[in-house]
Structure formats: C-alpha cells, structure tokens
Design a protein around this motif. Sequence first.
Motif, PDB file in Angstrom:
ATOM      1  N   ASP A  53       0.839  -1.190   0.000  1.00 54.66           N
ATOM      2  CA  ASP A  53       0.000   0.000   0.000  1.00 54.66           C
ATOM      3  C   ASP A  53       0.879   1.246   0.000  1.00 54.66           C
ATOM      4  O   ASP A  53       1.915   1.275   0.654  1.00 54.66           O
ATOM      5  N   GLY A  74      -1.513   0.112   8.555  1.00 57.53           N
ATOM      6  CA  GLY A  74      -2.338  -0.209   7.394  1.00 57.53           C
ATOM      7  C   GLY A  74      -1.913  -1.507   6.742  1.00 57.53           C
ATOM      8  O   GLY A  74      -2.758  -2.348   6.391  1.00 57.53           O
ATOM      9  N   ASP A  78      -3.733  -5.372   6.703  1.00 58.49           N
ATOM     10  CA  ASP A  78      -4.041  -6.146   5.499  1.00 58.49           C
ATOM     11  C   ASP A  78      -3.553  -7.587   5.651  1.00 58.49           C
ATOM     12  O   ASP A  78      -4.197  -8.529   5.193  1.00 58.49           O
ATOM     13  N   ASP A 216     -10.434  -5.198   6.471  1.00 60.10           N
ATOM     14  CA  ASP A 216     -10.331  -3.895   7.127  1.00 60.10           C
ATOM     15  C   ASP A 216     -10.978  -2.849   6.224  1.00 60.10           C
ATOM     16  O   ASP A 216     -10.560  -2.634   5.099  1.00 60.10           O
ATOM     17  N   THR A 218     -11.068   0.220   4.990  1.00 60.90           N
ATOM     18  CA  THR A 218     -10.300   1.473   4.913  1.00 60.90           C
ATOM     19  C   THR A 218     -10.952   2.393   3.883  1.00 60.90           C
ATOM     20  O   THR A 218     -12.117   2.753   4.031  1.00 60.90           O
TER      21      THR A 218
HETATM   22 MG   LIG Z   1      -4.697  -1.453   2.711  1.00 65.47          MG
END
Ligand SMILES: [Mg+2]
Lengths: 333, 333, 77, 77, 370, 370
Positions: A53, A74, A78, A216, A218
């Motif tokens: 990411d 983050g 994942d 997740d 996001t």
């Molecule tokens: Mg992500």
Amino acid sequence: MEKYISLAHGDGGELSHRLIKDVFIESFGDGDSALFDAASVDIPVGRIAVTTDSFVIKPIFFPGGSIGKLAVAGTINDLAVSGAKPVYLTCGFVIEEGFPILDLKKIVHDMANEAKKTGVSIIAGDTKVVERGSADGVYINTTGIGIYELNKGCSLEFEEGDAILVSGTIGDHGVAVLGARGELGITVPINSDCASLNRMLAEVLEHTNGVRIMRDPTRGGLATTLVEIAEDFQVTMKINELDLPVREEVHGVCDLLGFDPLYLANEGKAIIIVAQQEKEKVLDILREYPEGKDAVVIGSIVGKEKGHLLLETPLGSKRLLTRLSGTMFPRIC
Amino acid sequence: MEKYISLAHGDGGELSHRLIKDVFIESFGDGDSALFDAASVDIPVGRIAVTTDSFVIKPIFFPGGSIGKLAVAGTINDLAVSGAKPVYLTCGFVIEEGFPILDLKKIVHDMANEAKKTGVSIIAGDTKVVERGSADGVYINTTGIGIYELNKGCSLEFEEGDAILVSGTIGDHGVAVLGARGELGITVPINSDCASLNRMLAEVLEHTNGVRIMRDPTRGGLATTLVEIAEDFQVTMKINELDLPVREEVHGVCDLLGFDPLYLANEGKAIIIVAQQEKEKVLDILREYPEGKDAVVIGSIVGKEKGHLLLETPLGSKRLLTRLSGTMFPRIC
Amino acid sequence: MCVGVPAKVVKKMEYSAVVDVMGSQTTVGIIFVPEVEFGDYVIVHAGQAMSIVDETYAKQSVEEWRKLVNARNSETV
Amino acid sequence: MCVGVPAKVVKKMEYSAVVDVMGSQTTVGIIFVPEVEFGDYVIVHAGQAMSIVDETYAKQSVEEWRKLVNARNSETV
Amino acid sequence: MLEILKLSNNPEICKPLVEAVIEKAKEFQEKFGRKPALMEVCGSHTMALARTGVKQCLKDDVNLISGPGCPVCVTDQRSIDAMIALAEEENRIICTFGDMMKVPGSNKTLLDSKIAGKDIRVLYAPADAVKVAEENPDKEVIFLGIGFETTIPILTLMVGEAEKRGINNFSIWMTTKLVEPVLRYLLDAGEVNLDGFLLPGHVSIVLGEDSYQYLVDEYHISGVITGFETAELLMGIYKSIELALTGQAAIVNNHPAIVSKTGNQVIHQWMEKYLTKCDEAWRGIGVIPKSGLDLKPEFDQYNAKKRFIVEVGEPRKTKCRCGEVIRGLISPDECPLFGKACHPMNPVGPCMVSAEGSCAAYYQYMRESF
Amino acid sequence: MLEILKLSNNPEICKPLVEAVIEKAKEFQEKFGRKPALMEVCGSHTMALARTGVKQCLKDDVNLISGPGCPVCVTDQRSIDAMIALAEEENRIICTFGDMMKVPGSNKTLLDSKIAGKDIRVLYAPADAVKVAEENPDKEVIFLGIGFETTIPILTLMVGEAEKRGINNFSIWMTTKLVEPVLRYLLDAGEVNLDGFLLPGHVSIVLGEDSYQYLVDEYHISGVITGFETAELLMGIYKSIELALTGQAAIVNNHPAIVSKTGNQVIHQWMEKYLTKCDEAWRGIGVIPKSGLDLKPEFDQYNAKKRFIVEVGEPRKTKCRCGEVIRGLISPDECPLFGKACHPMNPVGPCMVSAEGSCAAYYQYMRESF
Ligand SMILES: [Mg+2]
Ligand code: SF4
Ligand code: SF4
Ligand SMILES: [Mg+2]
Ligand SMILES: [Mg+2]
Ligand SMILES: [Mg+2]
Ligand SMILES: [Mg+2]
Ligand SMILES: [Mg+2]
Ligand SMILES: [Mg+2]
Ligand SMILES: [Mg+2]
Ligand SMILES: [Mg+2]
Ligand SMILES: [Mg+2]
C-alpha cells in the motif's frame, strides 16, 4: 545535519548515504540490511502473505497518528485480516524537496514504534526525492510479508445466517483527518482509530471456529468493503442502520458536510463474518482489546446468490448499498 | 472508460474498482489476488530476499524503456545481484490527477511484459491518486521477493587480486534519460540500458566459483557503488580509467554538461567481484548475453584495510574516488 | 563547463548551428563565429561557439608531441 | 447540504458564531439572525445560520407525534 | 434538542406513524378510489424521503411525486454549458458547490475541466469564494450561483462582503430559481394531478408560512410545510392527506420550530437591496417569466453575466427525460436510460448527479435489488 | 579531430611527455637550485591538471601554483551575500550557473533558498534566462553574471537578445572579472615567485596572443597559452620551463588551433558596444581598479545593480583561507580546515565548492589516500 531535504538526499550519493544512516538505520535499527541490495530473511513455513500500500494522507500528522504509524498499521492490518502473522515490512519514501528532516524523523520514529509494538521488522527501504511541487511532503509505500502460522484460516465459505461483525465505531479516521486538514473549518474532537489489529485478530482466529472472512474497511468505508465481499463471493448481506456503531461527533460532521459514515475510511477496524453460533465468542475476544471494545454485530448473510448488500432502515425498509461512487474526498490514507 | 485519472480513481470506490479491473488485472492477469487484502503465495521454506524501490523518473517514457519497465527490472536486479531468484513483485502506484489512462496502460503493459520475460509474478498492487500538482505524472514502488535456489551465493569474502568486472558500458541510462528530458537541448543517440539481469547473473553464480559480490550500479553510478562496497567490507580497490567501458556518445554528453560517467546511473549493468582465476569464465558467461556483451575487467582488489576506491589515470597516477556528493541531478530513476 | 571536446557543425542556421559532439547533437549560437562553415569544428562555451578550430595547427601540435616522444623513445632505445 | 442537525451557539461574535454540532465545532455567519443568543440552536445552510430553533414549538411537534403514536398503541392494545 | 432529533428517527415513534399514514391513505383511497398524490418541491425532501425509507414504506399507499426541487436539475442545459465554458478561459478560478462538478454539459463536465488542469474549486462555505478572490488578485474568481430561496440570500452576502472589502475580481454567475413561479407553472399546465404539496422546510424559513397563501386562494390546493427527519416527513404527509380528505385547502406549518409566519425579515432586506426579478429558463419547461432573481444593475460589477461573454452552441440532445422527471410527469425508473446507460458513475442528466436529484435519490435509495 | 583528441590523452604519448617535462625540470633545478614555479590562471586548468594526474605526476619536480582563475572563488564575500539576498524577494526568478548554488554566503546558500521554495534555476545555456523572462512576464528574472573574459561576451549576447525581443523584466547582476588587472596585481605585490604563467586557453580565444605582451615588456615574465588535454598541458609546462631555462621572457601560443594573435574580433565588437570598465572587489585582495566590466549606462535597464537595491551586512568572518589560495600563497592542503571542517559536502569557502575551485580540485583529485 541539514534541516531540509534536498534533491541531493535522493541522488544515491553522500547525502543519501547519511540520511539512511542518521534517520532510517537510527530508527529501524538494522544497519546490516542497508548494506545490501536486498534483505535476506528466514521464512519458517511454506506459504506467505504479501501486501502493498502507498500512503498519501494529508495532513501527515493528525489526531491519533501520522503517515508513519498509518503506513505500518495499514499494511499490518491487510496481513492480519488475511489470517497471516505479519513479520516483515519494507518501506519506500518519496519525499518533496524542502521537507523538514525533523518531520521525517518523527515519521520514521512512529513507524519504528508501531513496528516494534506489533513485532514486525522493517527490513528494507528506499528513499527518493522529487522537486518541490512534485509531491506533497512525503508519500510512503509499505509492503508487508506475513506467514501462516496457524493451521486454520478464514474459510471463505459462507452460510445464510452468518453474523457480520465490526470491531468498533465507523468513520473515526475519515472524520478526524478531514478535521485535521483545517480547510473545512471544522474542529473535530475525535482521534483517528489508526491501530494495528494483528494480535486481536490472531486471537480471534486461533480461539474460535467458523470465521468466514476478515476485512479492514479502509478507503471506501464499511459499505464499499462489504459490497466487495458480497460481489466477490456472491452472497447477499443485510446490515441494520440502527446497529451501526457511529460516534455522535461523526454523525455531526457528516450532517454538516453531507458525508455518510458508511463510506468514511477506518484505519483500525475489522469486519469479521463468522458462523452465527460463534459470534458471541468472537465479540468476547474483540472486546478484551481496547481496539475492539465497541465491537458489535451489524447484520448477517441473508442469501447466497445475488451478491448484494442491503441496508435496513429504522423503518424496516431496505435499500441497496453500492460502492462509493466518485465523491471527491480529499486524501485521507 | 475515462481518458484521464481523477481523484475518484483513488478513493477505493467504484472507479478504483474499475481501474484495477480494466488496467491492472487486465495486464497482470491475476484476478484472484485482487480480491484479497494480501496475496497468498507458496515459498520454499528457508531464506528469502526482499527489496523495495520507488521509481520517480522523468520523463516516464525514454529511449530504451519506461518507468514501468524500469520499476520491474530495477527490483529484479536488486534481487539478482544478491544471489536470489526473483519470484514475486508487488507494485504501488501514486498517480497525479489528470494523468492519461492510455499512458498508464502502456506503463502497466511494460511492467507485465518485463515480469513475464523474467519469470516473476506481480502478485499485489495498490493505487493512490493525488491532486494535480502533488505528483509528477506517476510514481511506482515495486517490492520484490526472491528465493535462494542455489546452495551457493556470494561469499562476501575478498582477497587481494580479486578482479572487478562490469557487465557493459557505463552511464548509458543517465545520459539517455537526460537527453530525453529535452530541457538540456541535447539529442542523444543512445538508449537506456534498462534490462533485467537475473538470468545472466544466475548463470554466473551457478557455473563459476569465487564470486565475492555482485551489485547493480544504479543511482550514484559505478563510483558510488564501488565506494560503498569498499567501505562496507573494508577493502581497497583500484580501477583503471583506460579500462572503463564508456560509449563515445556518453563521453560527448558528459563533456558538454560537465558530468562524469563514473557517477551516471545504470539500469542494466552489474558489477561483479570475483576471484582472479575465475574472471575469464565469468566474462565468457556474461558475453553470451546481449546485456553482457561489453563486459570487461576494470580493476582489482589491492588491499584489505582502508576501504578506499582508487582510480588510476592514463598517466599512472592514482586518485581517490568518493561518493557522488550533491550534484544536482534531475530525477533519472 | 566544457573544456575539451570540439563540436562539429552539422547544420548551419542564421544565428545558430547544430553541432555533433561524439554522436550527440545540440544547438549552439554562432554569432561570435559568423564565418563558420558546415563541417568545421568549433569550441563551445556556455552554449556559444567561441572559436573555429584550425585543423592544420591542431595537427602541427600533434607533430610537436610526437617529435618530443620519438626523441625520448630513440634515446631510451 | 445539511438538513437536519441543529447547531448550538457556543460563542457569539459580531457577524459570526461558533456552533457545536454533536461535539464538532465550526464557525457560521449570523448576519441573518442578529438576535441569536448563546445557547440557542440554529439551522445552518451553506455556512450561514438561517433560523433560530424555537424549542417550544419543537416540543409541541414531538407531542403531536406522541399523541398519534399513543392513539395507535392504545388502539392496538 | 438532541433528544428531539433522536426521537424523530426513533422506530418506536416512526413505525406507528407509518401505520397512521397508511391508514389515512387507505381512508383516502376508499373515499376517492385512488391513492393520494403529493408532490415534494424540495430536493432535500426528495433525498430524505428516499434515504429514510419513508417513500419505500408508503409506495403502495401514497403517490409521492418529486417536483422541481433540485437547483442543479432545474437548470437549463444551455446554462450548464455556459458555466462549463466559463471555466475554459485562462486566469480564472471557478468556485462552486460540489454538486455541479459532475453535471453533464453537452461536451464535458466541470470535473473534466478540473482534471485537465483548470482551477475549479469546490467550496463547503460559499462565502470562501470572496477570500479566494482576495488571495488571487490577478485572477477572475467566479462563483456559480445556482439555488432556490434558501441559497440566494447567501449570494447577496457574498456581494456585500466583496463590496465591503473592495474586491473587484469577484463575480457571481447568477442562475437562481424561485419556488412560486414554477409551482404556478405546474398548476397552470395541469399535467399532474395533486392532492397537496409538501412545502420545503428550508425555503420556508426565508419565505414564511403566509407566502404560500396563493395556493389556497388561487388554486384551491393545500400545502404542508415539512421538516426533514423521519417523523417530520411522516407528519407532513399525514396532515396533507388529512386535509385532502376534508376537501378543504389550507397552508399548514408543520415545522413551526424554524419557520415563522412571515419568514426571515433580515433576509428579505438583503434580497431587496441586491436583487431584482428576472426571467429564467428551466430544464424541460423553458423560460418562465420572473422566475429567478438577478443582481440589480448597480451591482453589475459583481455580475459575471455582465462581465464575461460566453458563447455556447445548441445543447446536445440526449434521451434524458429529466425535464419530465422534474415536472413530476414520470418517476425516474420510467426513464429508459435509468440504471442502464444512466447511473451515478455515468450520469446522462443532472437528476442523476446532484445529491438532491430525483434520479440519484431513486438510484441510491430505492433499489432493494436489481 | 577525434583522433587528435584521443591522442592527446593517449598514455603512449603522454607518459613520455611527463618524462620529458621532469627531465627539463631537473635541468632547471640543477641550474637554479630550486623547482620551476608556474602559475595557472584558469580554473579549468586547475581542474584539468588535477583530474588528468599531471599535477600528481609532477609534484616532486614542478611547483604548479593555482592562481585566481575560478570566477566563483575570486568573487568577494559581500558580492556573494548580495546575490543570495537578491533571491529572497518575492516574484523573482534567479538564473545562475550551477556552481553558484552551494557557495556559502554569510548565512545561507542559494541552494538553501531554493530548498526553502525560492525560484532559483540552474541553466545549462545562460541565454535561456531571456526565454525564462519572456515566459514569466510578471516576474523579475535576474541572471547572476559572474565570469572572466570567456563568459562576459555571452552576457552581452543576452542583453542584445533581451533588447531585440523587447523584454523588460530581465537583468544581469554583473560581477565580472578581468585577467590582466589581477595578474598585474599579483606581480606588483610580489608575494609569489614565478617562472612563468600557463595562460588560459579559452580566455585567450577572446583576448588573443598579443594581449599578453605586457607580461614580457613590463614584468619580464613568460606566458604559454595552453590547452586542456593531457598532452597540451604537458607541452605548455614543458615550453614554460624551457623558456625559464633560457632566461628569456616570451609569450608562446601553444594552442594555435583555437587561439589567434589578436583574439576574436566579433566578440571585441560586442564587448565594446555594451560594456565599460569598472572597479571590482576580489576575494582576499580587495578592490582592484578597473578590474571588471559593467554594462554601459545606456543599458541600465538590464543592469540588476541599477534596478534593485540589496542591503547586506558585514560578511561573517570564517577561518577560510581562500584569499591566500587564490593568490597562490598557500596550497589548499595548507589550510587547516581543508578536508576536516571544509569538504565538498560542507564547503566553508567558495574554493571548495566551485567545480573549478583549487580546494575542490585538490580534494577530489589529489588525495591518493587519507
Ligand atoms: Mg490497505
Ligand atoms: S435516469 Fe438519467 S437520463 Fe433518465 S431522466 Fe434521470 S438523469 Fe435523465
Ligand atoms: S579548504 Fe575550505 S576553508 Fe580552506 S581555503 Fe579552501 S575553501 Fe577555504
Ligand atoms: Mg541496487
Ligand atoms: Mg493492500
Ligand atoms: Mg485492506
Ligand atoms: Mg533503493
Ligand atoms: Mg507542495
Ligand atoms: Mg533496493
Ligand atoms: Mg535499486
Ligand atoms: Mg491498497
Ligand atoms: Mg505536474
């Protein structure tokens, strides 16, 4: 040392060398791997999880975190939602000429901190510098490698009646960051939920059965993430508007600006779909963690063909939710 | 489909979804892993190599390659020089609002192509979009994972007399890109050397003994890379100015602009340090490959304490080479 | 700033010329050497041709070096 | 554009006021409601307070709902 | 206040209210042999009815028709094209509400222009446009001034602010619309049969309860001023049907907490100072005389239409039936493009793009499954 | 031509030439009991002697002294500070040769200002500055005009171009230097004993061979006009020692292929049209009367010193000994800061930062090991 990043910090020469030594190795602590083109690490099992990411959030420091904390959490999340134990991270920085080195140090410190807290090692990095006006401060890519330690994972098989859980209030990150941007002229009294969920999710996976999938929510928020699951696995799910955990402050901001909490980004939340009979056990585990204390059931799988996401309103009517479609959100992750 | 990238392509919603489907999965071909937060892949138990790099080159298309080809080859080479077989890549895009989707497709096509040619799979990706003026077209991060298949690698042990080889002419990439920028008003008739070297280097490692180290002299050029080796391993090396393979065109451009080929970036070259008695064997292997046809010995290890790099001039005098120090090069990788 | 490499005129315009420097081409001003011709070598400084190289003299210089070198070599032998 | 949530005035300036909307605060213009007081609720449209909420009327509305609801509930029972 | 707000969406209050409405509607049906037909003439009502599920719950019993209430949707295509063309010139900054960005012009959208590099800014508080002008003295800053009576006063504030600060690179492209002329148009045209209007809560803040008396006096039709929360919407509908059942026409203020009898007098003063009535072209309708407000001539320097000449060609014809949707003649799903060629990612008409558009509301909130 | 170029760096030619020079130098040493001392007065010579290894090869036999040949290095500290201050104002674009970017001012460098967001551009072809001015009519574009006789003519071309195109937001900050006055200063001061000068190949293109006659006539010292390739450098040194051995003073043109007897007459015309002599302050020396060239008053509009007022304080004192290095009194490694506090990444004086600076040349090319 210099106070600001210059193009020479990215040319691979003496200044790059010093920046790596003084800022990155100083914090990430692995002097050795900086000597090599690639880091060399041990992998104990035969299957790994890999995710990547880039983080372009504005502002880079916000209530509850920074781009550094976010870039680590983050990517860890994942890996965690895919059932893997995060073990290694790489990071790639693109920095704008003129960026304060002190800010860079703070960011790197946040990364190191979050990595340490969660037990992952940052094993490789890269720094590029672009001219003023060719980036907005700093962008960070993190790539994560996880291992499948448990011999059970998410089944990815769904049944009617499966419960849909969310590990806490939605929209906190999106609203906190919008507030921190200042442009909207709103003061928001809440923090981003930015947090690594690996230990909590690992415990769920280890101590319960019947976990179908974890995600997740996001960018795109809860709704977009659920729509993706619904489409990818051709299940129809229904969530209840009244059950959605939304802070009052988030409600207020959404009302002022015309946003919908269902589409606001979260950075420390997981959606878990689990067999009906296991949902209480999962909730119990989640609620033991500060990040999971507001966990609730928000809906269930109601069908297995159409791949739709339905929202039940307080009046009992239902409507179809789709992906976020082109709202012009500013950069929040 | 839209012609230009908009912020909505990066918001995680419907347009992001379509972009991934139509541009990335279309080219990279792995629909499945796009469904998950992390890709899950098999790896033989043991040791893996991991590397990451961001690519911010300007212009994004240049003679001999593009940012896409470069982003794949650059990371493959970092794995290859560390003795690993590249197997998996991730890619993270940061795209400027308004970027032509046709250009993005070309770039992605180049990546897919180079990956296919070299036998690696692109298993995970990410796309972020930033406002116009917050990036310069597109930046790409690639992270590579390699496996150590051979049971021999680089010894990292040096002896006096070890030969220093370079796999071809130096400075081609730097000069080709500077020419392609147009700003300098120079037309350069050569291509970037941008190429993946994994097969060639794997053969060297497999079929010879006594390889001490391999490196790809990218940013900072041959001199900076050799200085790093000299310092990291505390060996003193001497290279001969007359033996350096430099194209006439590169000489010409350097003379016009005041650059030194020793500090210009290469993107398809390897430095190999090898036991004196094996150097011919290594040269033979290198020269079988188009990317290695100009391979030569350029110097040797002359001492084991000081960690210096010496250049012998045509007159026989020697001078100390240091890292590139703050020349303001434009973005060339 | 370039010091050495002579640039060969491959195209002459009114106030500028395209020159070739070992294969790479660039445009330089020729206001200071209006008499320059296609095929001439010029010395370029900061984008301007400052002087036309006189090849006869250049060869003479080489002869001078050779003489000195040969003198030494025969000495040594 | 907001439709529902009333904003509570927590600070009154000359031409603007800071209002609280369920915990978040923002500044709105009060040129159209110069008589607004600290503690009042206002309806905000595009950054301007357009109207002061009359709480008595608001409560009356609620009573109206309740009456209708109670009527139905007793009916059902 | 927050408790009241919560109550207004509480299912224990709202579900019985739904039943009460349905009961009243059945009564109406029994009496008149058809469903009661009500029109909401406010985009926010359209959205709220759909989002809260009220429309869905009542779909078998009440004919809720969306009228010309979305300011973006009612804007004539030529006007949209002009605003997009306005952004093409150099050295301009176009400021706008977010809704305008994706409205399809004949050739492109404002978003396309922004992506192509034009300086187009979405403002949350329109008054910021004056600040933008102050910070960019070498650029012309133009605000796209669309809106009904709720938004129009805010445009006058902007002019006042620009005057006060002596800013002369700021102007407004005025294409405003008034509620009364279009209601009269609809009633005069007689294309749609109505038993009453749900009158807009916010517009009514400005206009006041008394301003609607013409509905009763001239057209013998009722109007109930209605709020936006679930219970408020349901009560507005309930009262409308109740009135219709009696056969009497009346204006009822169902939102007295914020709407007064005569409206906001301060706002009236601002509007009188700066504005004068003008003819306006409405999508699907054409020009309605004196149906909009323009700046008075003494404020020409703030009037973008006076400062800049924009030439636009004949608008491109599409199969979009927004004109009929706006007039309440068809419901969005009766448009053959709805949900097929036309959806929020690729809106063919403005009704699909604006947050208050009927087609958008229908697409987002009224599809249980497809 | 390219073969000649290759020959000029060919070790088979150059190594015997080194031996020949050493032999001549030993002859001199035998005759005079000391090494011959030659000064190069061109920064490119300084760099070429170091880079090719000529200086290294001759270090035991010939005393090669770097003179005031680097245009950045000879610039007075106050002048440097003024140029940096010039960049601080809003709405300016400063154009410069790359060498200036890292020159330490009393408080900061131009690079610092650029990093902080000032618009400072390094040009490869200085004439592009006029284009920059044309493309940015609302900004003042200022070119930092430093240089000796080779560069000065190019500044006149820029003014000519600006005139021709009617550009009036372009000017040059003139701080140019002439070779003759500083050579006279050094010889008059008598601080350094020299057996001859290696005269600059490029400056001589402009000046011509005859222009140096004052060295012979007034100071009885020789000068050999010398090129930049290895063989050319060695021949220049060889001929200088040869002359010194004879005791005769003469000007020898060792670079006849590009340097004529009277210099480039076209260039002379350009310089006469635009320029007039002026007093200039030299680093470590002070003001030398008529040692620079300024634009004639009729071109004041292109003269940044006339257009802009820059105030600078007293320059900060450092332990840098550039002044002595420039005058040939000490070699860079005799400066106590050399290679310690002062190195290319952290230059204390201009001699360490300019590509033609003596300290930079010494640091980059003369350290075999440390
Ligand atoms: Mg992500
Ligand atoms: S669905 Fe689309 S095309 Fe049809 S009326 Fe609505 S906006 Fe127009
Ligand atoms: S070494 Fe540095 S401080 Fe010393 S004279 Fe040279 S530039 Fe000045
Ligand atoms: Mg490498
Ligand atoms: Mg990911
Ligand atoms: Mg995820
Ligand atoms: Mg790297
Ligand atoms: Mg910026
Ligand atoms: Mg790497
Ligand atoms: Mg690399
Ligand atoms: Mg991603
Ligand atoms: Mg750009």
